[in-house]
Write a protein that holds these residues in place. Structure first.
Motif, PDB file in Angstrom:
ATOM      1  N   TYR A  82      40.861  33.026  46.729  1.00  0.00           N
ATOM      2  CA  TYR A  82      41.008  34.444  46.369  1.00  0.00           C
ATOM      3  C   TYR A  82      41.366  34.503  44.893  1.00  0.00           C
ATOM      4  O   TYR A  82      42.368  33.936  44.459  1.00  0.00           O
ATOM      5  CB  TYR A  82      42.088  35.086  47.237  1.00  0.00           C
ATOM      6  CG  TYR A  82      42.291  36.564  47.005  1.00  0.00           C
ATOM      7  CD1 TYR A  82      41.288  37.378  46.474  1.00  0.00           C
ATOM      8  CD2 TYR A  82      43.509  37.174  47.324  1.00  0.00           C
ATOM      9  CE1 TYR A  82      41.475  38.719  46.290  1.00  0.00           C
ATOM     10  CE2 TYR A  82      43.716  38.532  47.136  1.00  0.00           C
ATOM     11  CZ  TYR A  82      42.702  39.301  46.617  1.00  0.00           C
ATOM     12  OH  TYR A  82      42.892  40.650  46.416  1.00  0.00           O
ATOM     13  N   LYS A  83      40.532  35.193  44.111  1.00  0.00           N
ATOM     14  CA  LYS A  83      40.715  35.261  42.669  1.00  0.00           C
ATOM     15  C   LYS A  83      40.959  36.704  42.242  1.00  0.00           C
ATOM     16  O   LYS A  83      40.486  37.644  42.872  1.00  0.00           O
ATOM     17  CB  LYS A  83      39.476  34.720  41.931  1.00  0.00           C
ATOM     18  CG  LYS A  83      39.082  33.305  42.314  1.00  0.00           C
ATOM     19  CD  LYS A  83      37.784  32.897  41.617  1.00  0.00           C
ATOM     20  CE  LYS A  83      37.340  31.511  42.028  1.00  0.00           C
ATOM     21  NZ  LYS A  83      36.051  31.123  41.382  1.00  0.00           N
ATOM     22  N   ILE A  84      41.673  36.857  41.115  1.00  0.00           N
ATOM     23  CA  ILE A  84      41.872  38.175  40.533  1.00  0.00           C
ATOM     24  C   ILE A  84      41.617  38.102  39.030  1.00  0.00           C
ATOM     25  O   ILE A  84      41.752  37.041  38.406  1.00  0.00           O
ATOM     26  CB  ILE A  84      43.294  38.716  40.807  1.00  0.00           C
ATOM     27  CG1 ILE A  84      44.351  37.755  40.268  1.00  0.00           C
ATOM     28  CG2 ILE A  84      43.504  38.979  42.289  1.00  0.00           C
ATOM     29  CD1 ILE A  84      45.772  38.290  40.416  1.00  0.00           C
ATOM     30  N   SER A  85      41.234  39.230  38.480  1.00  0.00           N
ATOM     31  CA  SER A  85      40.988  39.340  37.046  1.00  0.00           C
ATOM     32  C   SER A  85      41.664  40.621  36.551  1.00  0.00           C
ATOM     33  O   SER A  85      41.890  41.557  37.331  1.00  0.00           O
ATOM     34  CB  SER A  85      39.479  39.380  36.761  1.00  0.00           C
ATOM     35  OG  SER A  85      39.223  39.559  35.385  1.00  0.00           O
ATOM     36  N   PHE A  86      41.968  40.652  35.247  1.00  0.00           N
ATOM     37  CA  PHE A  86      42.663  41.817  34.685  1.00  0.00           C
ATOM     38  C   PHE A  86      41.954  42.310  33.430  1.00  0.00           C
ATOM     39  O   PHE A  86      41.316  41.543  32.704  1.00  0.00           O
ATOM     40  CB  PHE A  86      44.110  41.464  34.319  1.00  0.00           C
ATOM     41  CG  PHE A  86      44.974  41.081  35.484  1.00  0.00           C
ATOM     42  CD1 PHE A  86      45.518  42.048  36.312  1.00  0.00           C
ATOM     43  CD2 PHE A  86      45.258  39.749  35.750  1.00  0.00           C
ATOM     44  CE1 PHE A  86      46.322  41.695  37.390  1.00  0.00           C
ATOM     45  CE2 PHE A  86      46.056  39.382  36.812  1.00  0.00           C
ATOM     46  CZ  PHE A  86      46.596  40.365  37.647  1.00  0.00           C
ATOM     47  N   GLN A  87      42.103  43.608  33.198  1.00  0.00           N
ATOM     48  CA  GLN A  87      41.783  44.211  31.906  1.00  0.00           C
ATOM     49  C   GLN A  87      43.077  44.791  31.357  1.00  0.00           C
ATOM     50  O   GLN A  87      43.788  45.517  32.058  1.00  0.00           O
ATOM     51  CB  GLN A  87      40.728  45.310  32.041  1.00  0.00           C
ATOM     52  CG  GLN A  87      39.311  44.800  32.205  1.00  0.00           C
ATOM     53  CD  GLN A  87      38.286  45.924  32.229  1.00  0.00           C
ATOM     54  OE1 GLN A  87      38.626  47.092  32.399  1.00  0.00           O
ATOM     55  NE2 GLN A  87      37.023  45.577  32.073  1.00  0.00           N
ATOM     56  N   VAL A  88      43.358  44.468  30.089  1.00  0.00           N
ATOM     57  CA  VAL A  88      44.660  44.823  29.518  1.00  0.00           C
ATOM     58  C   VAL A  88      44.476  45.715  28.300  1.00  0.00           C
ATOM     59  O   VAL A  88      43.659  45.424  27.418  1.00  0.00           O
ATOM     60  CB  VAL A  88      45.458  43.563  29.130  1.00  0.00           C
ATOM     61  CG1 VAL A  88      46.845  43.942  28.620  1.00  0.00           C
ATOM     62  CG2 VAL A  88      45.573  42.608  30.305  1.00  0.00           C
TER      63      VAL A  88
END
Length: 223
Positions: A82-88
């Motif tokens: 299970y992977k997650i990505s972010f926009q900051v």
């Protein structure tokens, strides 16, 4: 005439000042919430970008740690990572996929986020997954228990935000920016002055021509 000539200069001036307006709009102040959104990927399915609440987002120029809830992905069986990505930030700096579940480790994961800034500008973001330090787990042992419980969702992952200031000044680039801005402003003023002078010259010539075309008095010559 001069007023009509000045009108085309206004859009050009606005375009020259537009970068300054944009930089002001994107500027942060210490203590401001830096917006952040998250996307998840499990198996071949991805979620849409979801905005995080302010409690879980970075605070500009403030080092801190938060417990971020990770929702259960659709169709989760525990067989795949299970992977997650972010926009900051308003600049939308992208943090690539971070493996948080089924990463082949017996330790609870923690996400370290490094944010680079200078003055009121956010320049970049990097992140990595590390093992949560044991003293954190000892303080809150339920985090480990809930993380490894396949039936307990959402999972909570500790996220550490660390800000690093870059205050170096690029003198050469600053000189060229100031020189270019001054040169452009001088060019605009020169166009305005030349156009205004041309209007005055045309008016002078036109008035002079009109005066020479007016018939004068005929003076009789007396002998």
């Amino acid at each position: 005439m001069a007023a009509a000539t000045a009108k085309p200069l206004l859009p050009l001036s606005f375009l020259l000042l537009l970068p300054s307006f944009l930089s002001i709009a994107l500027a942060y102040r210490p203590g401001d919430i830096v917006p952040m959104s998250r996307m998840g990927q499990y198996h071949s399915s991805r979620t849409v970008w979801q905005d995080l609440i302010g409690h879980h987002c970075p605070i500009f120029a403030v080092n801190r740690e938060v417990l971020m809830p990770i929702p259960k992905p659709t169709g989760f069986t525990g067989a795949d990572p299970y992977k997650i990505s972010f926009q900051v930030g308003r600049e939308k700096f992208l943090i690539p996929w971070l493996l948080v579940v089924n990463r082949k480790s017996t330790e609870v994961p923690m996400i370290e986020v490094d944010l680079r800034y200078s003055g009121s500008d956010l320049h970049g973001v990097t992140a990595k997954v590390v093992d949560m330090p044991h003293h954190y787990v000892e303080i809150q042992p339920e985090i480990r228990k809930q993380f490894w419980d396949s039936q307990h969702w959402p999972k909570h992952i500790l996220v550490r935000y660390t800000w690093k200031e870059h205050s170096e000044v690029d003198v050469t680039s600053g000189f060229f920016v100031l020189f270019g801005s001054g040169l452009m402003l001088s060019f605009i003023l020169s166009i305005y002055v030349l156009q205004s002078s041309r209007d005055k010259l045309e008016r002078f010539v036109r008035e002079t021509v009109l005066e020479t075309n007016v018939p004068g008095e005929v003076v009789a010559k007396v002998e």
